[in-house]
Motif scaffolding. Structure first.
Motif, short mmCIF file in Angstrom:
data_model
loop_
_atom_site.label_atom_id
_atom_site.label_comp_id
_atom_site.label_asym_id
_atom_site.label_seq_id
_atom_site.Cartn_x
_atom_site.Cartn_y
_atom_site.Cartn_z
N TYR A 139 0.30 -10.53 9.66
CA TYR A 139 0.79 -10.77 8.30
C TYR A 139 -0.34 -10.59 7.27
O TYR A 139 -0.17 -9.92 6.24
N LEU A 140 -1.50 -11.18 7.54
CA LEU A 140 -2.60 -11.10 6.59
C LEU A 140 -3.14 -9.67 6.47
O LEU A 140 -3.51 -9.23 5.38
N TYR A 159 -1.36 -6.99 6.86
CA TYR A 159 -0.38 -6.24 6.07
C TYR A 159 -0.52 -6.56 4.58
O TYR A 159 -0.45 -5.66 3.73
N GLN A 160 -0.75 -7.82 4.25
CA GLN A 160 -0.95 -8.18 2.86
C GLN A 160 -2.19 -7.50 2.27
O GLN A 160 -2.22 -7.14 1.10
N LYS A 201 -1.15 -3.20 3.16
CA LYS A 201 0.20 -2.68 2.97
C LYS A 201 0.47 -1.49 3.88
O LYS A 201 1.25 -0.60 3.54
N GLU A 215 9.22 -8.78 1.46
CA GLU A 215 8.36 -8.28 0.39
C GLU A 215 8.56 -9.03 -0.93
O GLU A 215 7.64 -9.15 -1.73
N HIS A 268 4.55 -13.81 -2.55
CA HIS A 268 3.95 -12.50 -2.74
C HIS A 268 3.96 -12.06 -4.20
O HIS A 268 3.32 -11.06 -4.54
N SER A 306 -1.24 -13.96 -5.08
CA SER A 306 -2.00 -14.48 -3.94
C SER A 306 -2.69 -15.80 -4.24
O SER A 306 -3.75 -16.08 -3.71
N ASN A 340 -7.25 -13.80 0.21
CA ASN A 340 -6.24 -12.97 0.84
C ASN A 340 -5.52 -12.08 -0.17
O ASN A 340 -4.47 -11.55 0.09
N SER A 341 -6.12 -11.91 -1.33
CA SER A 341 -5.55 -11.01 -2.32
C SER A 341 -5.79 -9.57 -1.91
O SER A 341 -6.88 -9.18 -1.51
N SER A 342 -4.78 -8.73 -2.04
CA SER A 342 -4.92 -7.33 -1.65
C SER A 342 -5.83 -6.58 -2.61
O SER A 342 -6.25 -5.47 -2.30
#
Length: 550
Positions: free
Chosen positions: A398-399, A401-402, A405, A463, A468, A472, A517-519
């Motif tokens: 999950y992390l 993917y965040q 993407k 999503e 989301h 974050s 954990n911000s993209s």
């Protein structure tokens, strides 16, 4: 005439073989094709010669995978900093390299995830949760857990003095909580039973900062955070002067290490996790300094394999168990709890290394349809066979993917969800796998299956979840509870004296650290790979071979 027919037949056979392989793997014919065949245990796979990594033994260097040791990653740099990827001279990928060309089988399977499929997986994850939850409520509540085969409740063991009874949290809580930090087996009203062992694991004693810190800052009583910090500082002072590592079990009376193994899994995992998450929430420089030092020691002494995840030569990166005092390998197994670590690497910005370590655990999952509790990487076989529905691999998926993407991680989540449905679903819930090979079951559904495994699967495919859309501004506890990253937790309602006396620094109440954990926090994964494979096909193939899939 006969020899001409034979030659013509051989030429036609060769062309037919080229055409078949071209259709199967996506590689065109080549005059040097037979030099590009790489044999594996269970079949043949095609890898372009220019992309195939040279094994250590080809250059005269031993391989950690074969010799149980390997080249250490050099120290240097701040592990909290997000270093942009730089092309290396030894990289098998030259200018203009298409990451989808690494290995056709992988790119075709993982490079896209249609929207209708994502919605179906989201609905399947939701159904999984409700099936387990409703059966728990019907057959087990208010007991701790569900026996999903017999459809009955389980626990708690009220005769066991180590059981923490919330009704006992009356009276002098400040004193009894200090007692609670000395050992995990404690009655919060009566203190430490005389029959209890004086030993605790590092994770157990060192994973109280987040919850106790929030409690202190919400009610304005420093006691809870103070005792949690005292426990962490006491453990930190016991680390090895030589390696900077900690062991996994300590005697709380003598300060001697009972367990000298240093690793990332059972007994140690959440200690590292909470150093970083405590800094993210509270902004205490002391926590960040400890995490940075711990991460550097981990990379120097536990990490094996090539220096970079996605370039260069050598074995795939892996973190092993070593002696805390000298860094020597202690065994050749890793445990399933270690699968949380790629998610922690995402939080600290080391996304590239997280990609490789996650791919290793996913390969084990693909082989067995679950993660064995212990896996022997030298023997390519489980050491401990059971799988109790643990969430760690799903959490890291999950992390990642965040952070990226990349649709690859949606495929991983789908594989995990389908395995759980196929192998663990029973009459009244989902059961622990007793044996990951024969898929026999144990009658137990632990509570973390609902609170973490199902939750991370659902969030992976959802999503549009409000989390989301929050920028974050949240973080998960080690038990999967959601906490806001808010300046409220950077403020103290008391005058801090003890930490100043110990020489520790503190941040102000200003929220000056982006949620990790911000993209948008890191740019380590190049944009051209956002919708390609996160790991080059040739390296993914190497990991699959390493766990016996090929």
């Amino acid at each position: 005439m006969q020899w001409r027919s034979i030659v013509l037949g051989l030429l036609l056979l060769r062309l037919g073989l080229h055409l078949s392989l071209w259709l199967l793997f996506g590689f065109g014919p080549s005059l040097g094709f037979y030099q590009n065949l790489v044999p594996f245990r269970l079949g043949l796979s095609v890898v372009r010669q220019a992309e195939a990594p040279t094994r250590h033994r080809a250059s005269g260097k031993p391989s950690w995978f074969d010799q149980t040791w390997g080249k250490r990653r050099p120290a240097g740099g701040d592990p909290m900093m997000c270093r942009r990827q730089r092309p290396a001279a030894s990289s098998p990928a030259g200018p203009g390299y298409n990451f989808l060309d690494g290995f056709g089988e992988y790119s075709r399977k993982y490079s896209a995830f249609p929207e209708p499929q994502r919605r179906r997986m989201k609905e399947a994850a939701l159904r999984m949760f409700y099936f387990g939850y409703e059966n728990y409520m019907e057959h087990a509540f208010p007991q701790d857990e569900l026996n999903p085969i017999d459809c009955r409740g389980r626990g708690p063991d009220r005769d066991n003095p180590s059981n923490i009874n919330i009704n006992d949290v009356l009276g002098n809580y400040s004193l009894t909580l200090i007692d609670a930090l000395d050992t995990l087996a404690v009655n919060l009203k009566k203190g430490v039973p005389s029959t209890c062992l004086n030993e605790t694991c590092t994770a157990g004693a060192g994973s109280l900062l987040v919850e106790f810190g929030i409690l202190s800052r919400l009610i304005g009583d420093s006691t809870f955070e103070w005792v949690a910090r005292q426990a962490v500082r006491a453990l930190w002072k016991l680390r090895s002067d030589e390696t900077g590592l900690l062991g996994n079990v300590v005697n709380i009376q003598t300060g001697q290490w009972v367990g000298k193994q240093s690793g990332l899994g059972a007994g140690m995992d959440s200690f590292y996790e909470y150093l970083l998450k405590s800094y993210i929430l509270f902004g205490e420089n002391e926590d960040l300094e400890m995490f940075n030092a711990a991460y550097e020691s981990i990379r120097n002494h536990l990490r094996r394999g090539r220096e970079a995840c996605n370039e260069g030569e050598g074995d795939p990166p892996l973190y092993v168990n070593v002696n805390m005092f000298n860094g020597q390998l202690m065994n050749t197994w890793i445990d399933s709890l270690q699968a949380f670590f790629p998610g922690l690497q995402v939080l600290t910005g080391d996304v590239e290394d997280a990609i490789c370590l996650h791919a290793f655990y996913y390969a084990i999952w693909k082989r067995f349809g679950a993660l064995p509790e212990r896996y022997n990487w030298q023997l390519q076989a489980p050491d401990v066979m059971f799988y109790p529905l643990r969430p760690e691999l799903v959490e890291s998926t999950y992390l990642l993917y965040q952070a990226t993407k990349n649709p690859f991680y949606l495929h991983v989540g789908m594989d995990i969800l389908q395995s759980l449905e196929n192998y663990t679903k029973v009459r009244c819930g989902y059961a622990t796998l007793h044996h990951v090979i024969d898929k026999s079951k144990e009658d137990r559904m632990e509570s973390f299956f609902l609170s973490e495994t199902c939750k991370y699967l659902y969030l992976l495919f959802d999503e549009d979840n409000p989390l989301h859309r929050s920028g974050s501004k949240y973080i998960f506890t080690t038990e999967g509870h959601i906490l806001p990253v808010d300046k409220l937790f950077r403020e103290k309602l008391w005058e801090d004296v003890s930490s100043e006396e110990e020489g520790t620094a503190h941040n102000s109440g200003v929220l000056d650290h982006k949620p990790a954990n911000s993209s948008i926090n890191c740019n380590k994964v190049p944009s051209e790979r956002r919708y390609a494979l996160p790991l080059k096909g040739v390296y993914m193939q190497q990991i699959d071979q390493m766990v016996g899939l090929l």
